[in-house]
Design an enzyme around this catalytic site. Structure first.
Site, mmCIF file in Angstrom:
data_model
loop_
_atom_site.group_PDB
_atom_site.id
_atom_site.type_symbol
_atom_site.label_atom_id
_atom_site.label_comp_id
_atom_site.label_asym_id
_atom_site.label_seq_id
_atom_site.Cartn_x
_atom_site.Cartn_y
_atom_site.Cartn_z
ATOM 1 N N GLU A 58 0.837 -1.185 -0.152
ATOM 2 C CA GLU A 58 -0.130 0.042 0.001
ATOM 3 C C GLU A 58 0.793 1.237 0.004
ATOM 4 O O GLU A 58 1.554 1.402 0.833
ATOM 5 C CB GLU A 58 -0.828 0.055 1.080
ATOM 6 N N CYS A 95 -1.713 9.921 2.441
ATOM 7 C CA CYS A 95 -1.524 9.038 0.896
ATOM 8 C C CYS A 95 -2.361 9.676 -0.069
ATOM 9 O O CYS A 95 -2.089 9.613 -1.368
ATOM 10 C CB CYS A 95 -1.248 7.708 1.189
#
Ligand SMILES: NC(=O)c1ccc[n+]([C@@H]2O[C@H](COP(=O)([O-])OP(=O)(O)OC[C@H]3O[C@@H](n4cnc5c(N)ncnc54)[C@H](O)[C@@H]3O)[C@@H](O)[C@H]2O)c1
Ligand SMILES: O=CCC[C@H](NC(=O)CCC(=O)O)C(=O)O
Length: 493
Positions: free
Chosen positions: A249, A283
């Site tokens: 991720e 993110c």
């Protein structure tokens, strides 16, 4: 805040001092040391993996009900200690206290969601067939290494740990070296929850400790949340090991396109929520904002500049809670100043200057920079509160430029037109695509993952269950049975 020097590594439910070198954790709001310890040695990493291996079969053979009980005990501990935990997260990351409280809440909410996902996506199904039954079951991989980032030091490692142990895996967890206190506190709550020995082991340290764990031969997989650079290193490291499950991720260079929004204030709110929350350290933050070359676009940009200059940046615990706290470190803050300077040197125009506000801390003011006429803007993630603005005339050109990235994590469109959104949705390449909502704040009850350099097609959150076990298809009969008609060429008498 206590400064821990001994109980920093948890192996087989026993706290140990690290046997490596000294490292510490700094409160980025004031530069004070809030945690000291030693890194885990390679031998300690090996012992942790052995501990996880020793515990794994019994843990996997325990009933799902038993495993759920431990998870629910952990939720109870999170709720009981939520304010202390939020204080620790705020002190170690610089986040405002209000935001740290939401992180603890997300950790608690993860358990029920993970149980639903586990049952829905990796439960057991049974179907009848002539003389037998067909089953689909799922089994845990075994021992998995879990790596966490610093920006959500509780919530994001939790998003791997909870589904992993629910499925019957055991874990060796390596948190960010920037947030060891949060990791230590998390494991203390797992112990209070009655976690059996060896189910979650904690090894604290820097890259060396990370490399020792990532390269350990006796793990069955690795779940990673962190930068694309590190993720790509791990991906190369795991090349040739297709039998090991790898979930990456990673970061993003996320676009947000603004087109025809009558409510200028609402548009500005969503741009700020997308670009500056957590001091731009998410993110999913909007890094590139495309604003139409129209009077509406001009009005949105003008109000965005005004509102950005009014953003309250202050200490995590200020009575008048800020929208932005300090970034994780002075180094990170100065990195953002340098990134802004590089863009200016390429011809970009500052609309609101990102400034380092206090020496020795991570405080920066949010910045907006116009890069419309700048060629060859680096396709990289500037992980802080700096929005790059592109003015555009043609919607398809804006979408094409939005897609001009190796990443593909989040993207969004602010527009009053459903047709515009349908057009955008068909063309934009990202794992999270929002319309008239911020592109940060993704739900744990949905898959969370990106394409391109943002991930390796192992979406987390609701789909984390998928990488925590493997399917086993079985056909089962209570006894062997000689068919009345044999295949041609067979004689069995
Ligand atoms: N996609 C997501 O779900 C998600 C969520 C949060 C953060 N992120 C990304 O994470 C980044 C910020 O976090 P960060 O700075 O902590 O990431 P990072 O890559 O620096 O570190 C992540 C983890 O990997 C370890 N590590 C670093 N180098 C290593 C190596 N060579 N070998 C083994 N382990 C190593 C670190 O110690 C840490 O535990 C940003 O890029 C952000 O976009 C992604
Ligand atoms: O920093 C990265 C993203 C943080 C957050 N995303 C999630 O929490 C996804 C849901 C989950 O993992 O449970 C965001 O989108 O702001």
């Amino acid at each position: 805040m206590s400064i821990e020097t001994q109980s920093t590594q948890l192996i087989n439910n026993q706290w140990h001092a690290g046997l490596g070198h000294d490292f510490n954790s700094i409160n980025p709001s004031n530069g004070q040391i809030i945690w000291q310890g030693k890194t885990a040695s390679k031998e300690q990493v090996d012992t942790a993996v052995k501990s996880a291996r020793l515990a794994q079969l019994a843990w996997a053979e325990s009933s799902i009900e038993n495993r759920i009980t431990i998870l629910e005990n952990f939720v109870a501990q999170l709720k009981k200690h939520s304010e202390e935990f939020a204080t620790i997260i705020a002190s170690e990351t610089g986040k405002p206290l209000w935001e740290s409280r939401t992180e603890v809440g997300a950790m608690a909410g993860k358990v029920a969601i993970s149980i639903n996902a586990h049952n829905e996506r990796t439960g057991t199904t049974e179907n009848s067939m002539p003389g037998a039954k067909a089953f689909i079951r799922h089994k845990p991989h075994g021992v998995v290494a879990i790596f966490g980032p610093y920006n959500f030091p509780g919530h994001l490692p939790n998003g791997h740990i909870v589904p992993a142990i629910l499925a019957g895996n055991t874990v060796v967890f390596k948190p960010s070296e920037l947030t060891p206190l949060v990791a230590q506190y998390t494991l203390s709550l797992w112990l209070k929850a009655g976690l059996p020995a060896g189910v979650i082991n904690l090894v604290q340290g820097e890259v060396q400790t990370g490399i020792a764990l990532a390269s350990h031969q006796d793990t069955d997989g690795l779940f990673f949340t962190g930068s694309s650079n590190t993720g790509h290193l791990l991906h190369k490291q795991f090349a040739g090991h297709p039998g090991k499950i790898l979930a990456l991720e990673m970061g993003g260079n996320n676009p947000l396109i603004i087109k025809g929004v009558a409510d200028v204030s609402a548009a500005v709110h969503d741009i700020i929520q997308s670009g500056f929350i957590t001091s731009g350290q998410r993110c999913t933050c909007a890094r590139r904002v495309f604003i139409e070359n129209t009077p509406n676009g001009d009005a949105i940009l003008e109000k965005l500049i005004t509102a950005t200059k009014q953003i309250n940046v202050a200490d995590s615990f200020s009575e008048d809670q800020p929208f932005m706290g300090a970034m994780i470190s002075e180094k990170a803050a100065l990195g953002m100043v340098a990134a802004q300077q590089q863009l200016l040197s390429m011809g970009a125009k500052s609309l609101v200057t990102l400034a380092h506000l206090k020496s020795g801390t991570g405080f920066v003011s949010p910045g907006i920079i116009d890069v419309t006429n700048v060629a060859d803007i680096p396709d990289e993630e500037h992980f802080g509160p700096l929005i790059k603005v592109y003015r555009y005339n043609d919607f398809d050109s804006a979408i094409s430029e939005a897609n001009n990235t190796s990443f593909g994590l989040s993207a969004g469109l602010l527009s009053d037109s459903r047709d515009d959104y349908d057009h955008f949705l068909k063309r934009i390449r990202a794992g999270i695509v929002n319309w008239n909502r911020p592109i940060t704040g993704a739900s744990s009850a949905a898959p969370f993952g990106g394409i391109g350099a943002s991930g390796n097609h192992r979406a987390s959150a609701y789909y984390a269950a998928d990488y925590c076990s493997y399917p086993v298809a079985s056909v089962e009969a209570s006894q062997v049975n000689l068919p009345t008609t044999l295949a041609p060429g067979l004689i069995i008498e």
